[in-house]
Write an enzyme that holds these catalytic residues in place. Structure first.
Site, PDB file in Angstrom:
ATOM      1  N   TYR A   1      -6.887  15.675  25.237  1.00 26.03           N
ATOM      2  CA  TYR A   1      -6.481  15.564  23.829  1.00 26.03           C
ATOM      3  C   TYR A   1      -5.641  16.773  23.407  1.00 26.03           C
ATOM      4  O   TYR A   1      -4.616  16.630  22.743  1.00 26.03           O
ATOM      5  CB  TYR A   1      -7.740  15.446  22.974  1.00 26.03           C
ATOM      6  CG  TYR A   1      -7.530  15.161  21.511  1.00 26.03           C
ATOM      7  CD1 TYR A   1      -7.200  13.886  21.070  1.00 26.03           C
ATOM      8  CD2 TYR A   1      -7.695  16.166  20.557  1.00 26.03           C
ATOM      9  CE1 TYR A   1      -7.036  13.611  19.721  1.00 26.03           C
ATOM     10  CE2 TYR A   1      -7.535  15.905  19.209  1.00 26.03           C
ATOM     11  CZ  TYR A   1      -7.205  14.628  18.792  1.00 26.03           C
ATOM     12  OH  TYR A   1      -7.045  14.374  17.455  1.00 26.03           O
TER      13      TYR A   1
ATOM     14  N   LYS B   1      -1.802  16.564  22.116  1.00 28.81           N
ATOM     15  CA  LYS B   1      -1.428  17.003  20.776  1.00 28.81           C
ATOM     16  C   LYS B   1      -0.424  18.158  20.814  1.00 28.81           C
ATOM     17  O   LYS B   1       0.434  18.271  19.931  1.00 28.81           O
ATOM     18  CB  LYS B   1      -2.683  17.397  19.988  1.00 28.81           C
ATOM     19  CG  LYS B   1      -3.582  16.212  19.637  1.00 28.81           C
ATOM     20  CD  LYS B   1      -2.840  15.128  18.888  1.00 28.81           C
ATOM     21  CE  LYS B   1      -3.761  14.090  18.273  1.00 28.81           C
ATOM     22  NZ  LYS B   1      -3.006  13.010  17.589  1.00 28.81           N
TER      23      LYS B   1
END
Length: 253
Positions: free
Chosen positions: A154, A158
């Site tokens: 993640y 991001k």
């Protein structure tokens, strides 16, 4: 709104959480909003909330990591609402785990939804923006882009979206298209609830603990992020591009 035409916005991951709040907020700004999510029926509540307030909205089922579905979804939006010139790449998933426990599938799923999904959606929409000589792309990053234990996939995705945003700004600026990124801190959503469950904490206690570490002494709400997105998508933000705004209740370092 300041223009005579009704701009058309697409919000991915619009069925709940930040996406739903953003769809509603953009409708309040006078936009016609296509609410995209993996399950079209899950978009019903968001669409009904917008239409009940006098707005215009369309539910669209789409897997943003699938090129054919993306092309079909954007074509449908263009046909039923009009050419999309505002895109909010919000769709996201979590597959949290420590590196040594993380599977190939955990990595690929997160990368496909966040990064590939943003790429496919932007590629499909940019032609409409270029033709209109106006466009707004907002990509949802996260404070996790700075690194977060148990989120190597993640965090990488991001952080990647921030580089994606800055490159879009350079490539598309001459066509009247801006690209910016909003990076939320702790926001009360189903995703943060799942994080609390992963670490074995009651969600209310999890929020209270997080609030003590935030300068404004509260956790964020989806509407906090929707307000930032509304700014970036507005006509008045035409000279703001390639930026990353951390919406986290204070500085993160």
């Amino acid at each position: 709104m300041s223009t005579t035409e009704q701009r058309v916005a697409i919000v991915t991951g619009g069925a709940r959480g930040i996406g739903a709040a953003t769809a509603v907020r953009l409708a309040e700004e006078g936009r016609a909003v296509a609410v995209l999510d993996l399950d079209e029926s899950a978009c019903k509540d968001t669409v009904e909330k917008i239409t009940a307030a006098g707005g215009k909205a369309l539910a669209v089922g789409c897997d943003v990591s699938d090129p054919e579905q993306v092309e079909a979804a954007v074509a449908r939006v263009a046909e039923e609402l009009g050419a999309p010139t505002i895109l909010v790449n919000n769709a996201g998933v979590l597959r949290d785990n420590l590196l040594f426990k993380m599977s190939d599938s955990d990595w690929d799923t997160v990368m496909n939804v966040h990064l590939k999904g943003a790429f496919l959606m932007t590629r499909a929409c940019q032609k409409h923006m270029v033709d209109a000589q106006f466009g707004r792309v907002v990509n949802l990053s996260s404070s996790s882009a700075l690194g977060n234990r148990g989120q190597v996939n993640y965090s990488a995705a991001k952080a990647g979206l921030q580089g994606f945003t800055k490159t879009l700004a350079k490539e598309l600026g001459k066509f009247g298209v801006t690209a910016n990124s909003v990076a939320p801190g702790f926001i009360v959503t189903e995703m943060t609830a799942s994080t609390a469950a992963r670490v074995g904490m009651d969600f209310e206690e999890f929020q209270a603990a997080a609030a003590t570490q935030i300068p404004v002494q509260r956790v964020g709400r989806p509407e906090d992020i929707a307000n930032a997105i509304a700014f970036f998508t507005g006509d008045a933000a035409g000279f703001v591009s390639g930026q990353v705004m951390y919406v986290a209740g204070g500085p993160l370092n």
